[in-house]
Write an enzyme that holds these catalytic residues in place. Structure first.
Site, PDB file in Angstrom:
ATOM      1  N   ASN B 217      52.448  43.048  30.143  1.00 49.55           N
ATOM      2  CA  ASN B 217      53.356  43.947  30.872  1.00 49.55           C
ATOM      3  C   ASN B 217      52.715  45.330  31.048  1.00 49.55           C
ATOM      4  O   ASN B 217      51.537  45.524  30.743  1.00 49.55           O
ATOM      5  CB  ASN B 217      54.704  44.043  30.150  1.00 49.55           C
ATOM      6  CG  ASN B 217      54.581  44.683  28.767  1.00 49.55           C
ATOM      7  OD1 ASN B 217      53.577  45.339  28.461  1.00 49.55           O
ATOM      8  ND2 ASN B 217      55.588  44.496  27.935  1.00 49.55           N
ATOM      9  N   GLN B 262      53.463  31.134  45.536  1.00 51.16           N
ATOM     10  CA  GLN B 262      53.018  32.478  45.172  1.00 51.16           C
ATOM     11  C   GLN B 262      54.226  33.393  44.994  1.00 51.16           C
ATOM     12  O   GLN B 262      54.328  34.154  44.034  1.00 51.16           O
ATOM     13  CB  GLN B 262      52.107  33.046  46.268  1.00 51.16           C
ATOM     14  CG  GLN B 262      51.171  34.109  45.790  1.00 51.16           C
ATOM     15  CD  GLN B 262      50.347  33.616  44.627  1.00 51.16           C
ATOM     16  OE1 GLN B 262      50.382  34.229  43.585  1.00 51.16           O
ATOM     17  NE2 GLN B 262      49.659  32.511  44.749  1.00 51.16           N
ATOM     18  N   HIS B 265      56.318  33.869  41.727  1.00 48.43           N
ATOM     19  CA  HIS B 265      55.821  34.616  40.560  1.00 48.43           C
ATOM     20  C   HIS B 265      56.629  35.885  40.330  1.00 48.43           C
ATOM     21  O   HIS B 265      57.068  36.150  39.231  1.00 48.43           O
ATOM     22  CB  HIS B 265      54.340  34.965  40.714  1.00 48.43           C
ATOM     23  CG  HIS B 265      53.436  33.857  40.295  1.00 48.43           C
ATOM     24  ND1 HIS B 265      53.427  33.362  39.017  1.00 48.43           N
ATOM     25  CD2 HIS B 265      52.513  33.146  40.976  1.00 48.43           C
ATOM     26  CE1 HIS B 265      52.537  32.383  38.937  1.00 48.43           C
ATOM     27  NE2 HIS B 265      51.973  32.237  40.108  1.00 48.43           N
ATOM     28  N   GLU B 330      43.434  37.255  46.877  1.00 49.23           N
ATOM     29  CA  GLU B 330      43.194  36.580  45.602  1.00 49.23           C
ATOM     30  C   GLU B 330      43.021  35.071  45.829  1.00 49.23           C
ATOM     31  O   GLU B 330      42.053  34.476  45.385  1.00 49.23           O
ATOM     32  CB  GLU B 330      44.401  36.856  44.695  1.00 49.23           C
ATOM     33  CG  GLU B 330      44.284  36.267  43.313  1.00 49.23           C
ATOM     34  CD  GLU B 330      45.593  36.388  42.532  1.00 49.23           C
ATOM     35  OE1 GLU B 330      46.641  36.698  43.138  1.00 49.23           O
ATOM     36  OE2 GLU B 330      45.559  36.155  41.305  1.00 49.23           O
ATOM     37  N   HIS B 331      43.989  34.473  46.538  1.00 48.40           N
ATOM     38  CA  HIS B 331      43.929  33.044  46.865  1.00 48.40           C
ATOM     39  C   HIS B 331      43.865  32.899  48.376  1.00 48.40           C
ATOM     40  O   HIS B 331      44.698  33.459  49.074  1.00 48.40           O
ATOM     41  CB  HIS B 331      45.190  32.311  46.393  1.00 48.40           C
ATOM     42  CG  HIS B 331      45.492  32.472  44.938  1.00 48.40           C
ATOM     43  ND1 HIS B 331      46.372  33.421  44.479  1.00 48.40           N
ATOM     44  CD2 HIS B 331      45.030  31.814  43.848  1.00 48.40           C
ATOM     45  CE1 HIS B 331      46.448  33.335  43.157  1.00 48.40           C
ATOM     46  NE2 HIS B 331      45.648  32.380  42.741  1.00 48.40           N
ATOM     47  N   ASP B 364      45.484  26.398  40.178  1.00 48.31           N
ATOM     48  CA  ASP B 364      46.146  27.171  39.124  1.00 48.31           C
ATOM     49  C   ASP B 364      46.101  26.426  37.790  1.00 48.31           C
ATOM     50  O   ASP B 364      46.076  27.040  36.724  1.00 48.31           O
ATOM     51  CB  ASP B 364      47.617  27.419  39.477  1.00 48.31           C
ATOM     52  CG  ASP B 364      47.776  28.448  40.579  1.00 48.31           C
ATOM     53  OD1 ASP B 364      46.815  29.198  40.816  1.00 48.31           O
ATOM     54  OD2 ASP B 364      48.862  28.497  41.186  1.00 48.31           O
ATOM     55  N   GLU B 418       9.945  64.664  37.132  1.00 47.84           N
ATOM     56  CA  GLU B 418      11.336  64.866  36.734  1.00 47.84           C
ATOM     57  C   GLU B 418      11.458  65.927  35.636  1.00 47.84           C
ATOM     58  O   GLU B 418      12.540  66.153  35.096  1.00 47.84           O
ATOM     59  CB  GLU B 418      11.948  63.536  36.267  1.00 47.84           C
ATOM     60  CG  GLU B 418      12.024  62.521  37.407  1.00 47.84           C
ATOM     61  CD  GLU B 418      12.737  61.220  37.046  1.00 47.84           C
ATOM     62  OE1 GLU B 418      13.133  61.048  35.866  1.00 47.84           O
ATOM     63  OE2 GLU B 418      12.900  60.375  37.950  1.00 47.84           O
ATOM     64  N   HIS B 423       8.734  62.223  27.818  1.00 44.01           N
ATOM     65  CA  HIS B 423       8.572  60.920  28.467  1.00 44.01           C
ATOM     66  C   HIS B 423       7.122  60.752  28.947  1.00 44.01           C
ATOM     67  O   HIS B 423       6.505  59.699  28.762  1.00 44.01           O
ATOM     68  CB  HIS B 423       9.490  60.798  29.696  1.00 44.01           C
ATOM     69  CG  HIS B 423      10.931  60.536  29.383  1.00 44.01           C
ATOM     70  ND1 HIS B 423      11.761  61.469  28.829  1.00 44.01           N
ATOM     71  CD2 HIS B 423      11.706  59.424  29.580  1.00 44.01           C
ATOM     72  CE1 HIS B 423      12.979  60.949  28.694  1.00 44.01           C
ATOM     73  NE2 HIS B 423      12.976  59.717  29.140  1.00 44.01           N
TER      74      HIS B 423
END
Lengths: 433, 433
Positions: B217, B262, B265, B330-331, B364, B418, B423
């Site tokens: 949630n 869908q 849901h 999504e689908h 699914d 640089e 380095h």
């Protein structure tokens, strides 16, 4: 004042000492968070107009239209041509090696067909358009341009857009030269949270991208965090870190310089050495004391080593590997005679540099692998920037009528168990019942 | 009142209409953000004690010690054994198919040696320990347990820890049964932001994990977002979406039920149909009107279709694919006679369901690919949950002395450019100069 703390894994309170050494407060400034939020809101609602205002205010640049902040593509090549030939050559070799390594990361689509004739697979495609952020000033590293843009280019991204608040001079030439070598398509001289917002949401002039990568200051980091979801982002980097495991055979000066090369990035960078040989730790400490004063960034290095550095005596190399896994360092040097023997014991590290000749610096510039690496223990769950970050996958499912009959019954039952009747019926329709 | 809006891509204002249809305000509640932050702080500072307090307050569960909230492993198998045999079998088939598909995603380490004897490679390892969140109540889906845990198991994660505020009954049995089949190692009946915080930072009883996945949630989502960085997380999912491209050959009832599956849901789920045949859109609309009243979740479906659904007439299937790429669903169902012909035109989708028999519902539950998919247009830059989310990469670099001589000169020059002298020197030390 000691230059760098000495610890021993034998100490009773070593676990606490180590935890304290690694602790780093990455707390975000609420003022910066809110400031970035306001900028994003303004760019979303007023687009180019807001972008011009912020560019005027933060970058002191006056133009009448955002379009004037775009550099013609020919300027990128011209910048490359202006570089001394030795630098051109060095950048070219680095780009070529980086490209060759990253080509091995490219992932291909695959499909297979089940016994019942059902086709399953994974379609791999490149992102359409990505944005690369390059900071202005001292941290405008051409090597970072190569490391961000080449994986995108290898992935097959159609449009690579670079943004940077750079304002001319040799630094900008090097950055643009690298951009040209790395296949950047368009360059806008904009920066800050406003550049990130413009890339994420698009304006009349700046095209919206699908992902934004590249380092930046706190404002840029805050903006990237906030636009995440609207676009993809790379990891928000913490301070840079090196962990060296030494067996005591590498010249002490070499290891001291390797520790410096991390420490010179900034005052909160972290350099740690693990070695079972106390005399060797003494030798490295002496090298540090002797070599440090000669370096242009000696002050930064001194603070970094004092704040966050350590030379740690361990019982043996096996214990060193255990500690390395706890630290999950961004850069891990196995400066030992037989690094391959230790490799199976290493579980978490962004990049592993093996053997006395493999100083991190070679990897930072030109060995081939990426230098954008997971920091702050995130190597436990994340990876170097790579071609895979510019590709994405779609699952493919084509169920045969025979497969649908069988799978439909399974899905029907499971969907009923979850109380999702439309799912159950949609599956049942495809069965032969 | 119309059940579902009708649009046509021919309308002059279609782009605006589509933008409006897709717009979804995912704004976070500041109260939930702050509440989650407080819970995380409490768990970090007071561990088990705070976890017990929150569990008492939010889940009305009284125990003396967090250890009592862990279920013995044998209980998971026992839950499986309590299920009716047909359900056991359905879960087993689903788990087996999901495992088989995901095994193809496993990535292997690779190495190669350059002409100059330099070894380069990528070491791929599994995450050590992951946490899987399963919501309580109606959304406690056994299929989600399979989809989250099996990729982790296939990757070789040593310890998979599941948490859920479930409180017994048949729903819990199904979830525990799925956990057993999917190789979950430990289960704690805790939930909410406090469970996420405990997994991220660890308490005396709950082990700290490296990554947390699974739906939840608003409190769970807020907590996951806030612990990101300390641990990895999967994407924060938006409302679920389906886009169906139909050529008009699939029975209208089938497509109507796919849209329902869908919509059932929740009220903000999105179901869209694209078709070049206006008569077919009429037929689907009629099916919707006829089938809807019989469904147990008719109220939710009705709201979802009215709020966010659409039947859209397009010029042809090519235009449908262009619109699909804008939506990056999504689908995506390609409910057409020759789905393979459309596939090359699809650039962005979480999962692609091809042919009239391939209803989303099969994917699914049991086709094999993952049902955790990128929502809210994030398929432009991200991928289904997969084995790759439970593996990470370390770069390997072992430069030969000969290689170090050449690379050292390149790195030396670039580092000087640089302004990073340590380095440059670290690289120079490894050359033969």
């Amino acid at each position: 004042m000691t230059l760098i703390r000495r610890l021993s894994a034998r100490q009773a309170d070593f676990a606490d000492q180590l935890a304290q050494l690694l602790a780093f407060d990455a707390a975000l400034s609420p003022a910066v968070e809110q400031g970035a939020r306001d900028i994003i809101t303004a760019i979303r609602s007023r687009g180019d107009e807001a972008l011009l205002e912020y560019t005027r205010r933060f970058d002191q640049r006056e133009v009448a239209h955002v379009g004037e902040l775009e550099w013609p593509a020919a300027e990128l090549e011209a910048a490359y041509q202006r570089l001394p030939q030795a630098e051109q050559e060095a950048l070219r070799i680095a780009a070529e090696r980086i490209r060759r390594f990253h080509e091995r990361q490219k992932q291909d689509s695959w499909q297979y067909t089940d016994d019942d004739g059902t086709l399953l697979g994974q379609q791999v495609t490149a992102l359409d358009r990505v944005g690369i952020y390059v900071p202005g000033g001292k941290a405008a590293y051409p090597s970072s341009v190569l490391m961000n843009a080449i994986p995108a280019q290898v992935a097959g991204v159609s449009e690579i857009i670079m943004v940077s608040p750079l304002r001319g001079g040799a630094e900008q030439d090097r950055v643009l030269a690298a951009a040209w070598l790395a296949g950047v398509h368009r360059f806008f001289s904009i920066g800050g949270a406003q550049a990130v917002a413009a890339l994420a949401y698009g304006t009349a002039t700046i095209p919206a991208v699908d992902k934004i990568t590249g380092p930046g200051n706190a404002w840029v980091a805050a903006a990237k965090r906030q636009v995440f979801g609207q676009v993809g982002i790379d990891m928000i980097a913490g301070p840079s870190e090196i962990l060296v495991i030494a067996d005591g055979q590498t010249p002490a000066d070499w290891v001291a310089m390797d520790l410096f090369s991390q420490a010179e990035h900034d005052e909160v960078a972290q350099s740690i050495l693990l070695c079972p040989d106390a005399a060797y730790l003494n030798a490295v400490e002496a090298s540090i004391a002797r070599l440090l004063p000669s370096l242009p960034r000696a002050d930064i290095i001194r603070q970094s080593l004092a704040n966050r550095g350590a030379l740690i005596e361990v019982a043996d190399l096996a214990e060193a590997c255990l500690i390395a896994n706890q630290i999950a360092p961004e850069h891990l040097e196995l400066s030992v005679a037989d690094p391959q023997a230790l490799l199976p014991q290493i579980r978490h590290a962004g990049a592993i540099f093996m053997g006395a000749h493999t100083t991190e610096s070679l990897g930072d510039y030109c060995a081939g692998p990426n230098h954008v690496l997971p920091t702050s223990r995130s190597a436990r769950f994340s990876s170097p920037l790579g071609v895979y970050d510019f590709q994405k996958r779609s699952s493919l499912i084509q169920v045969s009528p025979k497969g649908a009959d069988q799978l439909g019954q399974v899905a029907d039952l499971l969907a009923q168990g979850e109380g999702l009747m439309a799912h159950a019926l949609a599956a049942r329709y495809r069965t032969r019942r």
